[in-house]
Design an enzyme around this catalytic site. Structure first.
Site, PDB file in Angstrom:
ATOM      1  CG  HIS A 126      -2.156  -1.404   0.682  1.00  0.00           C
ATOM      2  ND1 HIS A 126      -2.860  -1.072  -0.211  1.00  0.00           N
ATOM      3  CD2 HIS A 126      -2.472  -1.720   1.749  1.00  0.00           C
ATOM      4  CE1 HIS A 126      -3.789  -1.911   0.078  1.00  0.00           C
ATOM      5  NE2 HIS A 126      -3.293  -2.661   1.443  1.00  0.00           N
ATOM      6  CG  HIS A 165      -6.979  -4.853   1.052  1.00  0.00           C
ATOM      7  ND1 HIS A 165      -5.858  -5.915   1.771  1.00  0.00           N
ATOM      8  CD2 HIS A 165      -8.060  -4.414   1.818  1.00  0.00           C
ATOM      9  CE1 HIS A 165      -7.556  -6.364   2.915  1.00  0.00           C
ATOM     10  NE2 HIS A 165      -7.971  -5.252   3.656  1.00  0.00           N
ATOM     11  CG  ASP A 244      -4.978 -10.047   2.814  1.00  0.00           C
ATOM     12  OD1 ASP A 244      -5.074 -11.087   1.494  1.00  0.00           O
ATOM     13  OD2 ASP A 244      -4.845  -9.016   2.976  1.00  0.00           O
TER      14      ASP A 244
END
Length: 276
Positions: A126, A165, A244
């Site tokens: 990120h 993500h 995840d």
């Protein structure tokens, strides 16, 4: 040849606070499973070395890196963004996390081993060129890719990111770099709420709805990623291996299972054997 695992004790000492999902126990779980499975005696384990500022400058702005060093607290903690904390031992952990990727690239490119795994924290995908975010201080995979491009004069590096993500930081860093093919699958909408509208020939995003099961995910990967990676003919494949998206992870809503991760690993290994 057995895989080499790079890690470092400093990665345990980056603290995010009580009950935070990005915690030292994540590394303990990996090590415990290595022991439980008997793989501890099969794999090669090596301590990572810290990344230099010069290596960080390849993926991050000089001002950002220098400010990160200057801000590093000697006690207490500071917030780099609403989600990302930095304590007295965070910078050292982040440097070793980034350094492990450099060590892995060096080992593969020098022919010491054909494959490596980095068991490190804090995570990285990120972190953008100029900003820490999403628990990430430095973009480990981007730093490793830049090292491969510059140190070994590679012209084609593929990065595969199957974290639940979107790897927004990695996309930000390589959005104008055609030598890098970036593939990211992720739940959408979900933090960081980016990637669904990307239109770029060397960035292949797969925004998928919550509840996505392994069969649907594999179908999308088979249709969009695998042919593109094959056509790109990468000289090196790097993986942001976020697990995840597993059905038992409570922070997201994918329904992937162990066999799905085994499948993607096998597919990527076959592509690496063919092209790298």
């Amino acid at each position: 040849m057995p895989i080499t695992i790079f890690s470092h004790p400093s990665c345990y000492y980056h603290e995010n606070g009580v009950d935070h999902p990005e915690c030292p126990e994540r590394l303990s779980a990996i090590n415990d499973q290595l022991i439980r499975s008997g793989m501890e005696y099969v794999v090669m384990q090596r301590d990572a070395s810290p990344a230099s500022k010069e290596a960080l400058y390849l993926a991050h702005g000089k001002l950002y890196v220098d400010e990160l060093f200057a801000k590093a607290p000697t006690e207490g903690h500071i917030w780099l963004d609403p989600d990302t904390i930095m304590g007295p031992k965070s910078l050292n952990a982040a440097l070793h996390a980034a350094g492990s990727g450099l060590n892995a690239v060096d080992q593969v490119m020098k022919g010491t081993n054909e494959q490596a795994f980095c068991a490190v924290r804090p995570p990285g995908h990120h972190a953008t060129r100029e900003q820490a975010m999403g628990f990430c201080l430095l973009n480990n995979i981007a730093i490793a890719a830049e090292h491969a491009l510059n140190q070994y004069q590679l012209s084609r590096v593929a990065i595969v990111d199957f974290d639940v993500h979107h790897g927004n930081g990695t996309e930000d860093i390589f959005q104008h770099e055609p030598r890098v093919l970036f593939c990211s699958s992720f739940e959408h909408p979900l933090y960081p709420y980016t990637g669904a509208a990307t239109n770029n020939e060397h960035i292949i995003n797969l925004p998928l709805a919550g509840g996505c099961r392994g069969s649907a995910w594999r179908e999308q990967v088979t249709q969009h990623w695998l042919p593109a990676i094959d056509a790109f003919a990468p000289q090196l494949i790097l993986i942001s291996a976020g697990f995840d998206g597993h059905a038992e992870d409570e922070m997201a809503h994918f329904m992937l299972r162990e066999e799905d991760y085994q499948w993607i690993a096998t597919e990527l290994k076959q592509l690496a054997d063919k092209h790298c």
